[in-house]
Design a protein around this motif. Structure first.
Motif, PDB file in Angstrom:
ATOM      1  N   LEU A  11       0.870  -1.242   0.157  1.00 26.86           N
ATOM      2  CA  LEU A  11      -0.087   0.012  -0.044  1.00 26.86           C
ATOM      3  C   LEU A  11       0.955   1.373  -0.007  1.00 26.86           C
ATOM      4  CD1 LEU A  11      -2.839  -1.011   2.394  1.00 26.86           C
ATOM      5  CD2 LEU A  11      -2.692  -0.963   0.042  1.00 26.86           C
ATOM      6  N   ILE A  12       1.865   1.342   0.805  1.00 27.79           N
ATOM      7  CA  ILE A  12       2.851   2.639   0.924  1.00 27.79           C
ATOM      8  C   ILE A  12       3.616   2.610  -0.390  1.00 27.79           C
ATOM      9  CG2 ILE A  12       4.835   3.263   1.829  1.00 27.79           C
ATOM     10  CD1 ILE A  12       3.960   1.953   4.607  1.00 27.79           C
ATOM     11  N   GLY A  13       3.771   1.494  -1.156  1.00 29.13           N
ATOM     12  CA  GLY A  13       4.512   1.605  -2.417  1.00 29.13           C
ATOM     13  C   GLY A  13       3.682   2.014  -3.568  1.00 29.13           C
ATOM     14  N   LEU A  14       2.528   1.673  -3.634  1.00 29.02           N
ATOM     15  CA  LEU A  14       1.416   2.063  -4.601  1.00 29.02           C
ATOM     16  C   LEU A  14       1.194   3.671  -4.399  1.00 29.02           C
ATOM     17  CD1 LEU A  14      -0.884  -1.178  -4.928  1.00 29.02           C
ATOM     18  CD2 LEU A  14       0.676  -0.253  -6.469  1.00 29.02           C
ATOM     19  N   ALA A  15       1.122   3.980  -3.006  1.00 27.68           N
ATOM     20  CA  ALA A  15       0.799   5.227  -2.836  1.00 27.68           C
ATOM     21  C   ALA A  15       1.764   6.310  -3.180  1.00 27.68           C
ATOM     22  CB  ALA A  15       0.592   5.514  -1.239  1.00 27.68           C
ATOM     23  N   VAL A  16       2.982   5.883  -3.054  1.00 28.51           N
ATOM     24  CA  VAL A  16       4.291   6.639  -3.742  1.00 28.51           C
ATOM     25  C   VAL A  16       4.132   6.774  -5.214  1.00 28.51           C
ATOM     26  CG1 VAL A  16       6.549   7.048  -3.672  1.00 28.51           C
ATOM     27  CG2 VAL A  16       5.575   6.335  -1.544  1.00 28.51           C
ATOM     28  N   PHE A  17       4.299   5.403  -5.798  1.00 26.39           N
ATOM     29  CA  PHE A  17       4.400   5.459  -7.346  1.00 26.39           C
ATOM     30  C   PHE A  17       3.108   5.189  -8.109  1.00 26.39           C
ATOM     31  CE2 PHE A  17       8.263   3.464  -5.312  1.00 26.39           C
ATOM     32  CZ  PHE A  17       8.855   4.408  -5.450  1.00 26.39           C
ATOM     33  N   ARG A  18       2.002   4.741  -7.428  1.00 24.48           N
ATOM     34  CA  ARG A  18       0.841   4.418  -8.261  1.00 24.48           C
ATOM     35  C   ARG A  18      -0.421   4.951  -7.486  1.00 24.48           C
ATOM     36  NH1 ARG A  18       1.327   1.919 -13.251  1.00 24.48           N
ATOM     37  NH2 ARG A  18      -1.002   2.596 -13.453  1.00 24.48           N
ATOM     38  N   PRO A  19      -0.609   5.939  -6.927  1.00 23.41           N
ATOM     39  CA  PRO A  19      -1.418   6.350  -5.933  1.00 23.41           C
ATOM     40  C   PRO A  19      -2.971   5.995  -6.161  1.00 23.41           C
ATOM     41  CG  PRO A  19      -0.489   8.354  -6.690  1.00 23.41           C
ATOM     42  CD  PRO A  19       0.258   7.191  -7.358  1.00 23.41           C
ATOM     43  N   ARG A  20      -3.035   6.092  -7.478  1.00 23.44           N
ATOM     44  CA  ARG A  20      -4.586   5.566  -7.935  1.00 23.44           C
ATOM     45  C   ARG A  20      -4.998   4.235  -7.542  1.00 23.44           C
ATOM     46  NH1 ARG A  20      -7.115   9.119 -11.356  1.00 23.44           N
ATOM     47  NH2 ARG A  20      -8.517   7.376 -12.143  1.00 23.44           N
ATOM     48  N   LEU A  21      -3.869   3.252  -7.592  1.00 27.09           N
ATOM     49  CA  LEU A  21      -4.155   1.882  -7.234  1.00 27.09           C
ATOM     50  C   LEU A  21      -4.185   1.143  -5.824  1.00 27.09           C
ATOM     51  CD1 LEU A  21      -2.057   0.439 -10.205  1.00 27.09           C
ATOM     52  CD2 LEU A  21      -4.420   1.065 -10.310  1.00 27.09           C
ATOM     53  N   ALA A  22      -3.878   2.373  -4.834  1.00 28.47           N
ATOM     54  CA  ALA A  22      -3.739   1.728  -3.602  1.00 28.47           C
ATOM     55  C   ALA A  22      -4.949   1.423  -2.997  1.00 28.47           C
ATOM     56  CB  ALA A  22      -3.042   2.805  -3.006  1.00 28.47           C
ATOM     57  N   LEU A  23      -5.870   2.146  -3.000  1.00 26.33           N
ATOM     58  CA  LEU A  23      -7.177   1.645  -2.432  1.00 26.33           C
ATOM     59  C   LEU A  23      -7.699   0.516  -3.147  1.00 26.33           C
ATOM     60  CD1 LEU A  23      -9.131   2.210   0.060  1.00 26.33           C
ATOM     61  CD2 LEU A  23     -10.387   3.607  -1.336  1.00 26.33           C
ATOM     62  N   ARG A  24      -7.536   0.259  -4.345  1.00 26.95           N
ATOM     63  CA  ARG A  24      -8.188  -0.943  -5.056  1.00 26.95           C
ATOM     64  C   ARG A  24      -7.445  -2.219  -4.745  1.00 26.95           C
ATOM     65  NH1 ARG A  24     -12.767  -0.677  -8.460  1.00 26.95           N
ATOM     66  NH2 ARG A  24     -12.062   1.533  -9.436  1.00 26.95           N
ATOM     67  N   ALA A  25      -5.969  -1.807  -4.567  1.00 23.62           N
ATOM     68  CA  ALA A  25      -5.352  -2.949  -4.020  1.00 23.62           C
ATOM     69  C   ALA A  25      -5.573  -3.519  -2.732  1.00 23.62           C
ATOM     70  CB  ALA A  25      -3.870  -2.669  -4.118  1.00 23.62           C
ATOM     71  N   LEU A  26      -6.099  -2.678  -1.922  1.00 24.44           N
ATOM     72  CA  LEU A  26      -6.398  -3.044  -0.159  1.00 24.44           C
ATOM     73  C   LEU A  26      -7.717  -3.912  -0.615  1.00 24.44           C
ATOM     74  CD1 LEU A  26      -6.685  -3.222   2.563  1.00 24.44           C
ATOM     75  CD2 LEU A  26      -8.083  -0.755   2.372  1.00 24.44           C
ATOM     76  N   LEU A  27      -8.736  -3.463  -1.616  1.00 24.84           N
ATOM     77  CA  LEU A  27      -9.971  -4.379  -1.617  1.00 24.84           C
ATOM     78  C   LEU A  27      -9.605  -5.513  -2.336  1.00 24.84           C
ATOM     79  CD1 LEU A  27     -12.302  -1.489  -3.341  1.00 24.84           C
ATOM     80  CD2 LEU A  27     -12.095  -2.093  -0.985  1.00 24.84           C
ATOM     81  N   VAL A  28      -8.611  -5.643  -3.349  1.00 22.44           N
ATOM     82  CA  VAL A  28      -8.221  -6.878  -3.717  1.00 22.44           C
ATOM     83  C   VAL A  28      -7.667  -7.888  -2.563  1.00 22.44           C
ATOM     84  CG1 VAL A  28      -6.728  -8.110  -5.334  1.00 22.44           C
ATOM     85  CG2 VAL A  28      -7.957  -6.158  -6.221  1.00 22.44           C
ATOM     86  N   ALA A  29      -6.918  -7.574  -1.736  1.00 23.60           N
ATOM     87  CA  ALA A  29      -6.362  -8.201  -0.707  1.00 23.60           C
ATOM     88  C   ALA A  29      -7.530  -8.618   0.226  1.00 23.60           C
ATOM     89  CB  ALA A  29      -5.321  -7.444   0.006  1.00 23.60           C
ATOM     90  N   LEU A  30      -8.373  -7.872   0.457  1.00 21.96           N
ATOM     91  CA  LEU A  30      -9.425  -8.320   1.413  1.00 21.96           C
ATOM     92  C   LEU A  30     -10.379  -9.287   0.560  1.00 21.96           C
ATOM     93  CD1 LEU A  30     -10.680  -4.750   2.490  1.00 21.96           C
ATOM     94  CD2 LEU A  30     -10.178  -6.840   4.099  1.00 21.96           C
TER      95      LEU A  30
END
Length: 503
Positions: free
Chosen positions: A139-158
């Motif tokens: 999440l931190i890495g995506l927030a830095v480099f691809r911030p638009r994908l961070a929250l979506r990645a959290l949903l995929v993990a859930l």
């Protein structure tokens, strides 16, 4: 007749709470004549009683550890032991033994079922921390480099966390990838609601689920923190439909049949109130904070009261029900446990202090968006009502960074997005149907032919076994219990009319 009465009274009398502790044994040693299970000892065992039908495997050194599970057997009917406190077939606690709340679930191969259960718990214990660190890092890495994908990645993990129900996990994964972000948040909440409603084990034995040592089912503190983001984001992104997401989140996390998290109800109540005020244009001030705190306290009490009225039970609901002093005592206990767990290891201390520094930086330097403010307030409340600060702060800091880097924006729903939502809703419904089918045992068909001879049926009845007893002892029990005041029994000279006639 008196002999029958003695046998009746002795059979109906409740057994004294007690256990027979034996040198280490395995469930297979008793599975042919008892219901077996795994015992978690959080409290003291009931006193030892050689006459008890409960057998507990005694560990070496006589000391039970909270994070271990020990074989236990209840002589009599075969199957798996369970209770309402665990909601898991095969797992019980020492308190269940003491208060007699054990239940038996039929199972054709209880030993194999216990082995699978223990393996899953052990695997989750090994992988929970590495997976949590990996998700926070992602999440931190995506927030830095691809911030638009961070929250979506959290949903995929859930969604992936529901892997014990593969069809539901895949359907949820497709939904969170295909739908607009607001609807995707609602979809993941619906998936967890369905998962816990269909089978408590789906979430209880998931990698981010309860540890099976302090909490056994529903939503734990780590999962509560993970679900807080979609609960708030879905409500913020869907406009007037956000109230539906809020209701869905409250039921999913706090409902007694689902997440059963009383502390989570308080967290959501406060966070939603802050979100509502901020979306209405209110700026953060001390006066606003005071108003929000008072209103949130009232709302939280109402939700906790509703939860308790529907059968919910947690440390928060119990404390509220016992009054202000009990509530203050519970908060003090939570604070003490939080401090003790933080100081238990260098790693826990580093996570808590580092996460606090990150959250302070985000709070004072980032853009003050309504969603971020609500999430930060929710984390603060979670620290007050829960007792695992490393879980709450560690994952909370990673999510806060993601929200601060790319705050989700409200986008009106278009017809194509609603059509996709309807299609995926049908897919989710079909997955629920598939998950609910095929759970029974497979029945073998009857043979069309039989080789050999079959014994002829007989109509003779087996002789009624005689019952022997001590009439004098039965008469003493009858008199001491005042049974004659309720029952009619000619042999005892009583003619009570309240209870059943025993003649």
């Amino acid at each position: 007749m008196r002999a029958v009465l003695v046998a009746f009274l002795l059979a109906a009398a409740p057994a004294q709470a007690g256990v027979t502790a034996l040198t280490s044994f395995e469930p297979a040693d008793y599975s042919d004549r008892a219901a077996v299970g795994l015992l978690v000892v959080r409290d003291k065992l009931p006193p030892r009683s050689e006459a008890s039908g409960i057998r507990v495997s005694r560990p070496a050194g006589e000391r039970f550890e909270r994070d271990k599970r020990y074989p236990v057997a209840l002589l009599g009917r075969r199957g798996l032991l369970t209770s309402d406190s665990t909601r898991l077939a095969g797992l019980v606690t020492a308190t269940d033994l003491a208060d007699g709340s054990l239940r038996i679930v039929p199972n054709a191969n209880p030993v194999a079922a216990l082995e699978r259960l223990d393996d899953r718990i052990e695997r989750n214990d090994r992988w929970r921390l590495p997976l949590t660190i990996a998700l926070a890092t992602l999440l931190i890495g995506l927030a830095v480099f691809r911030p638009r994908l961070a929250l979506r990645a959290l949903l995929v993990a859930l969604a992936a966390n529901l892997w014990l129900e593969p069809v539901l996990a895949v359907a949820a994964g497709i939904a969170v990838l295909a739908l607009p972000l607001g609807l995707a948040c609602a979809a993941i909440l619906a998936a967890y609601l369905l998962a816990m409603g269909l089978d408590a084990q789906t979430v209880a034995l998931s990698p981010f689920g309860p540890s099976q040592s302090g909490r056994f089912y529903g939503v734990n503190n780590l999962l509560e923190t993970l679900l807080l983001a979609p609960s708030l984001a879905g409500a913020a992104l869907l406009g007037r439909w956000g109230i539906g997401v809020a209701a869905l989140a409250l039921v999913t996390i706090g409902g007694n049949r689902f997440g059963a998290d009383g502390g989570g109800l308080v967290v959501l109540a406060v966070a939603y109130l802050v979100l509502l005020l901020r979306l209405g244009g209110q700026r953060p001030t001390l006066r606003l904070a005071g108003i929000a705190a008072a209103a949130a306290a009232v709302l939280a009490l109402l939700l906790l009261g509703l939860d308790a009225a529907t059968g919910g039970s947690s440390h928060v609901t119990d404390a509220v029900g016992e009054g202000p002093l009990a509530l203050a005592g519970d908060f003090a206990d939570r604070l003490e446990q939080s401090v003790r767990r933080t100081a238990a290891s260098v790693g826990a201390t580093a996570v808590v202090l580092g996460s606090l520094a990150i959250l302070a930086t985000v709070a004072f330097r980032a853009r003050r968006e309504p969603l971020l403010d609500a999430f930060l307030v929710g984390l603060a409340v979670s620290l007050a009502v829960n007792d695992t600060p490393a879980d709450v702060l560690g994952m909370g800091a990673a999510i806060a960074i993601a929200l601060s880097r790319h705050p989700p924006r409200h986008v009106p729903l278009s017809f194509p997005s609603m059509r996709r939502a309807a299609t995926l809703a049908v897919l989710l419904a079909l997955s629920v149907g598939a998950a609910g089918c095929g759970g029974g045992e497979e029945a073998s068909p009857l043979p069309e032919t039989v080789e050999g001879t079959v014994a002829a049926a007989t109509t003779s009845e087996a002789p009624t076994p005689s019952v022997e007893g001590n009439a004098d002892a039965g008469e003493s029990v009858w008199a001491a219990g005042g049974c004659g005041g309720c029952h009619t029994l000619e042999a005892a000279g009583s003619s009570g009319s309240i209870g059943p006639n025993l003649d």
